[in-house]
Scaffold this active site. Structure first.
Site, PDB file in Angstrom:
ATOM      1  N   ASP A 193      -7.760 -12.043  -3.625  1.00  0.00           N
ATOM      2  CA  ASP A 193      -6.884 -10.901  -3.919  1.00  0.00           C
ATOM      3  C   ASP A 193      -5.482 -11.397  -4.306  1.00  0.00           C
ATOM      4  O   ASP A 193      -4.901 -10.938  -5.295  1.00  0.00           O
ATOM      5  CB  ASP A 193      -6.817  -9.979  -2.693  1.00  0.00           C
ATOM      6  CG  ASP A 193      -5.857  -8.828  -2.883  1.00  0.00           C
ATOM      7  OD1 ASP A 193      -6.216  -7.870  -3.577  1.00  0.00           O
ATOM      8  OD2 ASP A 193      -4.724  -8.906  -2.360  1.00  0.00           O
TER       9      ASP A 193
ATOM     10  N   GLY B 221      -1.388   0.698   1.221  1.00  0.00           N
ATOM     11  CA  GLY B 221      -1.230   1.981   1.904  1.00  0.00           C
ATOM     12  C   GLY B 221      -0.974   3.103   0.911  1.00  0.00           C
ATOM     13  O   GLY B 221      -0.529   2.864  -0.215  1.00  0.00           O
TER      14      GLY B 221
ATOM     15  N   ILE C  35       6.173  -2.627  -3.821  1.00  0.00           N
ATOM     16  CA  ILE C  35       7.320  -3.408  -4.315  1.00  0.00           C
ATOM     17  C   ILE C  35       7.315  -3.347  -5.847  1.00  0.00           C
ATOM     18  O   ILE C  35       6.328  -3.727  -6.467  1.00  0.00           O
ATOM     19  CB  ILE C  35       7.236  -4.890  -3.867  1.00  0.00           C
ATOM     20  CG1 ILE C  35       7.153  -5.000  -2.342  1.00  0.00           C
ATOM     21  CG2 ILE C  35       8.428  -5.681  -4.400  1.00  0.00           C
ATOM     22  CD1 ILE C  35       7.002  -6.427  -1.829  1.00  0.00           C
TER      23      ILE C  35
ATOM     24  N   ARG D  25     -16.876  10.003  -5.838  1.00  0.00           N
ATOM     25  CA  ARG D  25     -18.280   9.659  -5.596  1.00  0.00           C
ATOM     26  C   ARG D  25     -18.975  10.765  -4.796  1.00  0.00           C
ATOM     27  O   ARG D  25     -20.093  11.117  -5.058  1.00  0.00           O
ATOM     28  CB  ARG D  25     -18.350   8.323  -4.839  1.00  0.00           C
ATOM     29  CG  ARG D  25     -19.410   7.433  -5.424  1.00  0.00           C
ATOM     30  CD  ARG D  25     -19.470   6.097  -4.769  1.00  0.00           C
ATOM     31  NE  ARG D  25     -18.201   5.704  -4.154  1.00  0.00           N
ATOM     32  CZ  ARG D  25     -17.915   4.470  -3.816  1.00  0.00           C
ATOM     33  NH1 ARG D  25     -18.760   3.513  -4.059  1.00  0.00           N
ATOM     34  NH2 ARG D  25     -16.775   4.165  -3.252  1.00  0.00           N
TER      35      ARG D  25
ATOM     36  N   GLY E 226       1.650  -3.749  -3.978  1.00  0.00           N
ATOM     37  CA  GLY E 226       1.707  -2.328  -3.604  1.00  0.00           C
ATOM     38  C   GLY E 226       2.981  -1.627  -4.023  1.00  0.00           C
ATOM     39  O   GLY E 226       3.211  -1.374  -5.204  1.00  0.00           O
TER      40      GLY E 226
ATOM     41  N   GLY F 118      -7.302  -0.464   9.858  1.00  0.00           N
ATOM     42  CA  GLY F 118      -7.298  -0.165   8.427  1.00  0.00           C
ATOM     43  C   GLY F 118      -6.462  -1.121   7.605  1.00  0.00           C
ATOM     44  O   GLY F 118      -6.160  -0.852   6.442  1.00  0.00           O
TER      45      GLY F 118
ATOM     46  N   VAL G 259       0.174  -5.097  -8.093  1.00  0.00           N
ATOM     47  CA  VAL G 259       0.759  -6.290  -7.466  1.00  0.00           C
ATOM     48  C   VAL G 259       1.739  -5.873  -6.373  1.00  0.00           C
ATOM     49  O   VAL G 259       2.716  -5.182  -6.641  1.00  0.00           O
ATOM     50  CB  VAL G 259       1.507  -7.156  -8.509  1.00  0.00           C
ATOM     51  CG1 VAL G 259       2.082  -8.402  -7.853  1.00  0.00           C
ATOM     52  CG2 VAL G 259       0.586  -7.537  -9.655  1.00  0.00           C
TER      53      VAL G 259
ATOM     54  N   LYS H 127      -3.401 -11.162  -8.041  1.00  0.00           N
ATOM     55  CA  LYS H 127      -2.020 -10.693  -8.219  1.00  0.00           C
ATOM     56  C   LYS H 127      -1.164 -11.782  -8.862  1.00  0.00           C
ATOM     57  O   LYS H 127      -0.325 -11.509  -9.731  1.00  0.00           O
ATOM     58  CB  LYS H 127      -1.442 -10.265  -6.867  1.00  0.00           C
ATOM     59  CG  LYS H 127      -2.154  -9.048  -6.286  1.00  0.00           C
ATOM     60  CD  LYS H 127      -1.837  -8.855  -4.813  1.00  0.00           C
ATOM     61  CE  LYS H 127      -2.554  -7.660  -4.219  1.00  0.00           C
ATOM     62  NZ  LYS H 127      -2.531  -7.621  -2.758  1.00  0.00           N
TER      63      LYS H 127
HETATM   64  N1  HSE Z   1      -6.051  -5.789   0.257  1.00  0.00           N
HETATM   65  C1  HSE Z   1      -4.702  -5.956  -0.157  1.00  0.00           C
HETATM   66  C2  HSE Z   1      -3.895  -6.649   0.918  1.00  0.00           C
HETATM   67  C3  HSE Z   1      -4.000  -4.675  -0.464  1.00  0.00           C
HETATM   68  O1  HSE Z   1      -4.389  -6.894   2.013  1.00  0.00           O
HETATM   69  O2  HSE Z   1      -2.752  -6.965   0.641  1.00  0.00           O
HETATM   70  C4  HSE Z   1      -4.293  -4.171  -1.815  1.00  0.00           C
HETATM   71  O3  HSE Z   1      -3.942  -5.122  -2.769  1.00  0.00           O
END
Ligand code: HSE
Length: 436
Positions: A205, A306, A140, A49, A138, A191, A136, A209
């Site tokens: 979220d 992360g 794993i 962006r 991260g 963060g 899904v 997943k």
């Molecule tokens: N925002 C998600 C969480 C991470 O807090 O697990 C990315 O899927």
């Protein structure tokens, strides 16, 4: 497609935390990826962006554009990494890339949970690969485990902690004895929570997943609206502390469970016994437990977000695309014999699998209150496992009461909560959570 069969030309959409992590890993050990995949994986263009932003962690030795169509329509690009998130324009970009014969790797669970059917069907038609391991949990590698490692199993149950933000907040509330809002601010500062955390704390979220996982496990269409979604905003420090007294931890759980009626899909806070390994998965960590008919239980835990963990999954998909491990998107582990995914399998609230429930209420401290409360439970055909009147928590003429029921259906639980809320002498909202 790239002219050289020894090079994979990659175009990246988004150089944020995940995109930056992927490019940095590729740049720091190109030989490793070449030896493991058989090709030199080369980033040939990226769309961002803000082209002027300082990206000191990566060598910007490839062209940058702010027009994503420069990437998805570039004939020399073999594989598009979609790491911008959100539904649009991600959907249009992924469809364009597939229409142009490019493979796609994405971390975008929101996109797949809502438009996965359209995307995977086009990918099959165009004979393209769509990798989504990073979407899904991260880092794993749960998608590969389900599709490959557990291919011999029928899976009947999945329990997961698949939102790191919720886990971080619930853990932090207990550890620091702080209120929800204070820990949320801390999580944002560190963060671990987005500036707009509504999808995380609202359970959306995790539902995205779970939609993807359930589709793979049970051959259910990717339909987000079939999931019962509850977030963590209703969990108060008192609930966490009372749960602890009763021998539980409150976790935000995603559950997919098969019964004779079909598959139940839900996300929400639940009391997990302290003896259960899932209760020990703290801070921002994720975990998924599956039960396979041959393997029995399997628990995997790791970082769900992360730069490094998510890049790990994205890169494994890129290597997979080179190895040409083209697995169909739909389940290869299917417990039903139909070839087409069937949404009939998802059961309604009426048919939900019974579980114990926890209630917390504040009652007027007067003779007969406890009897009236237990009468309401009896009227709803509910047997009580534990009831505690917290004398220490008594304030003036009000006393907190905790109840854990035997296994009941959601319908019974909801009717009971309503009846308790309407009872004279009950103050503040009646809290109700499932017990795992
Ligand atoms: N925002 C998600 C969480 C991470 O807090 O697990 C990315 O899927």
């Amino acid at each position: 497609m790239s002219k050289s069969k020894d090079i994979l030309n990659v175009g990246v959409l988004g150089l944020g935390t995940v995109g930056g992590g992927v490019v940095s890993a590729l740049q720091s050990s190109p030989e490793l990826f070449e030896s493991r995949s058989g090709k030199h994986i080369k980033v040939v263009a990226a769309c961002v962006r803000n082209p002027n932003k300082n990206r000191s962690a990566i060598a910007m030795n490839f062209p940058i554009t702010s027009n994503p169509f420069d990437i998805v329509e570039d004939p020399k690009i073999d594989l598009v990494l979609e790491l911008i998130g959100g539904v649009e324009p991600a959907r249009r970009l992924v469809l364009t890339a597939l229409n142009n014969g490019k493979n796609v790797v994405t971390a975008n669970k929101a996109l797949l949970a809502v438009h996965g059917e359209e995307i995977f069907r086009l990918a099959a038609e165009k004979n393209c690969f769509v990798g989504y391991e990073a979407a899904v949990a991260g880092g794993i590698p749960i998608i590969k485990v389900i599709r490959e490692g557990l291919v011999a199993n029928k899976i009947t149950k999945l329990h997961g902690i698949i939102n790191g933000t919720c886990n971080y907040i619930l853990t932090g509330m207990e550890k620091h004895q702080s209120a929800f809002d204070d820990i949320l601010i801390e999580a944002q500062q560190k963060g671990f929570a987005e500036e707009d955390p509504s999808f995380d704390i609202g359970g959306i979220d995790a539902a995205h997943k779970l939609t993807i996982l359930a589709s793979l496990l049970f051959k259910i269409p990717l339909e987000l609206d079939k999931i019962s979604v509850v977030g963590i905003a209703d969990v108060e420090l008192e609930d966490i502390n009372y749960a602890k007294k009763l021998g539980y931890k409150i976790k935000h759980l995603a559950v997919a469970e098969k019964s004779e009626n079909g598959v139940e899909l839900r996300v929400g806070p639940a009391l997990v016994p302290e003896t259960d390994m899932l209760s020990k998965v703290d801070e921002e960590m994720n975990a998924i437990r599956l039960e396979g008919n041959l393997l029995g239980p399997l628990l995997m835990s790791g970082a769900g977000a992360g730069a490094g963990p998510t890049a790990s999954s994205v890169l494994s998909d890129i290597v997979d695309s080179i190895r040409n491990s083209k697995l169909e998107w739909a389940s290869v582990i299917t417990n039903n014999s139909d070839n087409e995914p069937s949404s009939d399998l998802v059961i309604t609230a009426e048919q939900t699998i019974a579980s114990a429930f926890y209630y917390r209420l504040v009652a007027s401290n007067e003779p007969g209150m406890l009897a009236s409360i237990t009468n309401i439970l009896a009227a709803n055909n509910i047997s009580i496992e534990a009831v505690i009147q917290d004398e220490e928590g008594k304030k003036a003429d009000r006393v907190p009461i905790l109840i854990v029921t035997e296994k009941i259906k959601q319908r019974q639980a909801d009717a009971t909560r309503l009846a308790l809320s309407e009872m004279p002498g009950i103050f503040s909202p009646v809290k109700q959570f499932r017990v795992k």
